[in-house]
Enzyme design. Structure first.
Site, short mmCIF file in Angstrom:
data_model
loop_
_atom_site.label_atom_id
_atom_site.label_comp_id
_atom_site.label_asym_id
_atom_site.label_seq_id
_atom_site.Cartn_x
_atom_site.Cartn_y
_atom_site.Cartn_z
N ASN A 1 69.58 -17.83 33.82
CA ASN A 1 69.33 -17.66 35.18
C ASN A 1 69.16 -16.25 35.60
OD1 ASN A 1 68.83 -20.11 37.18
ND2 ASN A 1 70.29 -20.55 35.83
N SER B 1 75.81 -24.71 26.96
CA SER B 1 75.16 -24.98 28.22
C SER B 1 75.81 -24.19 29.17
CB SER B 1 74.92 -26.48 28.44
OG SER B 1 76.43 -26.80 28.92
N ARG C 1 73.04 -21.17 30.62
CA ARG C 1 72.55 -21.51 31.89
C ARG C 1 72.75 -20.24 32.79
NH1 ARG C 1 75.74 -25.33 33.09
NH2 ARG C 1 74.17 -27.05 32.62
#
Lengths: 279, 156
Positions: free
Chosen positions: A217, A209, A213
Site C-alpha cells: 500500500n 501478509s 499489505r
C-alpha cells in the site's frame, strides 16, 4: 524524447533507492552510491534512511506520549493529554474488542504499532523531493523518507510480531499443544503431513501478509506521488494539473495511512488473540 | 529494495519501542484514565444520590406543609367557634345585665315615685290642713283630727 524517458526512469529509480551502508565488493565499508553497489553488499548492509527515520519517528512518538504520561492528571485533561487519551482510549477499545485473554503486553504493543506506523506512513505526505533534495545538498546519494515503503521495515515489524505469536503460542499451549495444533488438524492424525502443510501455510502467511499489505500500500502510494512529481517538470499546464492531483491524492492518502496503521494493529491483536486461545 | 540487515535493526527497535511503551507510557495513561472514569462514576452516583435526597426532602417538606396547613385550618376553625361563642356569651351577658339594670331602674323609679307620692301626700295634707284652717279660721287640733287626716292622706 528518449532522454526524457531515461531521466524519468532515473528519477523514479533514484527515489526508490534506500541509502545503504555496508561492505563494498572491494572489502571497505561505506555508503552505496549506485543501486548496483547496494545490491552487491548482500544481507549485511543497513538502510540508514529507513532505520534513521523510523527511529526518529519512534522517538517523536515516545517523546510526545511519555511527556503526557509522566504528568497525566486525573482531573480535567489539557489539550495534549486529551489528544493522547483519545488515541489510548481508542486503542484500548480495539484491544478489548478483539483480544479476549488478559495481557499487559498487547495494548501497549497495539499503541506502539498504531502510532509508529502512522507516523512512518505520514512521511509519505511530505512532498517527495523536499527531504531527498536537502540530503542531496549535503552529499547523500539516496534518501527514502518513508520507512514503510522499505520492505525491510515492514518485514522487520511483521517478524517481530510473528516472534511474539510463536512465543505466546508456545507459552500458553506448551510446545506439545502448539505442535498438536500444527499437525493434528483439520484432518486428524492420519493426515499429519497435509495438516502440517496447511497449518504451516496459515502460520507463515500471517507475517507475510502483514508485511506485504503495509509495504504494498505504501509503496504504491509513494510511487503515485513520485509519478505526480514527474509531471511538475513538463510545462505550466501539467504542473498545475499535477498540483491538483497531488493535493487530491494526499487527502485520499490520509485515509490510507491511518487505515493501514489500523489494519496492521488490528491484525496483530487478532493473531496474538489466536495465539492465546487454547483448543 | 534489497532485503538486508535493516530487517534485524527494525525488529530490535520495534521491540525496544514496545517495551518502552509497556513500561513508561501505557500504565500511567491507563491509570489516569481509569482513575478519571472512577471519579466520574463516583460523581454521577453522588449526583444521583443528591437528586434522590432532594426528592425525599421535597416530599417531606410537602408533608410538613400540608400538616401545617391542616393544623392552621383547625386552629382557625376553633378560633372562629370560640369567637362566636364569646360573642354569644357577651350578648347574653349584656342582655341579662341590661334586664337587670332595667329592673333596678324601674324599682328605683317606683321607689322614687312612692317617695314623691309620700312627700306630695304630706304636703297636700299640710296644704289641705292649712287650707282647711284658713277656711275654718280656726286652729284644728292636729291631735284630735289625726285619724281623720290619716284617712285623708290614704285617700289621696
Amino acid at each position: 524524447m528518449a532522454g526524457e524517458i531515461h531521466s524519468s526512469t532515473d528519477y523514479i529509480k533514484h527515489h526508490l533507492q534506500n541509502l545503504t551502508w555496508g561492505q563494498h565488493s572491494d572489502g571497505s565499508w561505506g555508503l552505496a552510491h549506485t543501486a548496483q553497489e547496494a545490491k552487491e553488499m548482500g544481507f549485511w548492509a543497513f538502510n540508514l534512511d529507513t532505520l534513521g527515520f523510523s527511529l526518529l519517528l519512534g522517538v517523536v512518538f515516545f517523546f510526545l506520549f511519555y511527556r503526557v504520561a509522566k504528568k497525566a492528571t486525573t482531573g480535567v485533561p489539557s489539550g495534549a493529554q486529551n489528544f493522547v487519551e483519545m488515541i489510548v482510549d481508542f486503542i484500548d477499545d480495539s484491544v478489548r474488542g478483539s483480544f479476549s485473554a488478559k495481557s499487559d503486553l498487547v495494548a501497549p504493543l497495539a499503541l506502539t504499532i498504531f502510532a509508529w506506523i502512522f507516523l512512518m506512513n505520514l512521511m509519505d505526505l511530505v512532498p517527495v523531493d523536499w527531504i531527498p533534495g536537502l540530503a542531496g545538498m549535503v552529499g547523500l546519494p539516496f534518501l527514502k523518507v518513508v520507512p514503510t515503503t522499505d520492505p525491510n521495515a515492514t518485514f522487520g515489524m511483521a517478524i517481530a510480531v510473528f516472534a511474539l505469536v510463536l512465543f505466546y503460542s508456545i507459552k500458553i499451549k506448551g510446545i506439545g499443544g502448539f505442535a498438536g495444533e500444527l499437525t493434528l488438524q483439520p484432518f486428524g492424525k492420519w493426515a499429519l503431513p497435509i495438516n502440517l502443510f496447511l497449518e504451516g501455510v496459515t502460520l507463515i502467511s500471517k507475517p507475510i501478509s502483514l508485511a506485504l499489505r503495509l509495504f504494498g500500500n505504501m509503496y504504491a502510494g509513494e510511487m503515485i506521488f513520485i509519478l505526480i512529481a514527474i509531471m511538475y517538470g513538463s510545462g505550466m499546464m501539467m504542473a498545475s494539473f499535477a498540483g491538483i492531483l497531488q493535493l487530491g491524492w494526499a487527502i485520499f492518502h490520509i485515509l490510507i495511512i491511518t487505515l493501514q496503521a489500523f489494519i496492521f494493529m488490528t491484525l496483530t491483536i487478532v493473531y496474538l488473540d489466536m495465539a492465546h486461545q487454547d483448543h | 529494495m534489497n532485503i538486508n540487515a535493516t530487517l534485524i535493526g527494525q525488529s530490535i527497535s520495534f521491540f525496544l519501542f514496545v517495551w518502552f511503551c509497556m513500561k513508561f507510557v501505557w500504565p500511567p495513561l491507563m491509570e489516569a484514565l481509569n482513575e478519571r472514569k472512577k471519579n466520574i462514576a463516583d460523581g454521577l452516583a453522588a449526583a444521583d444520590r443528591g437528586r434522590q435526597e432532594h426528592e425525599l426532602a421535597e416530599r417531606h417538606a410537602k408533608d410538613v406543609l400540608r400538616e401545617a396547613k391542616d393544623e392552621a385550618s383547625t386552629i382557625i376553625a376553633q378560633a372562629q367557634k370560640r369567637a362566636s361563642e364569646i360573642v354569644e356569651e357577651s350578648k347574653n351577658e349584656a342582655k341579662t345585665e341590661g334586664e337587670r339594670l332595667i329592673t333596678a331602674a324601674s324599682a328605683e323609679i317606683d321607689q322614687e315615685m312612692n317617695r314623691a307620692k309620700e312627700a306630695l301626700r304630706g304636703q297636700v295634707v299640710s296644704i289641705a290642713v292649712a287650707g282647711a284652717a284658713r277656711v275654718l279660721k280656726q286652729e284644728i287640733d292636729e291631735k284630735a283630727h289625726d285619724e281623720l287626716l290619716e284617712d285623708l292622706v290614704a285617700q289621696i
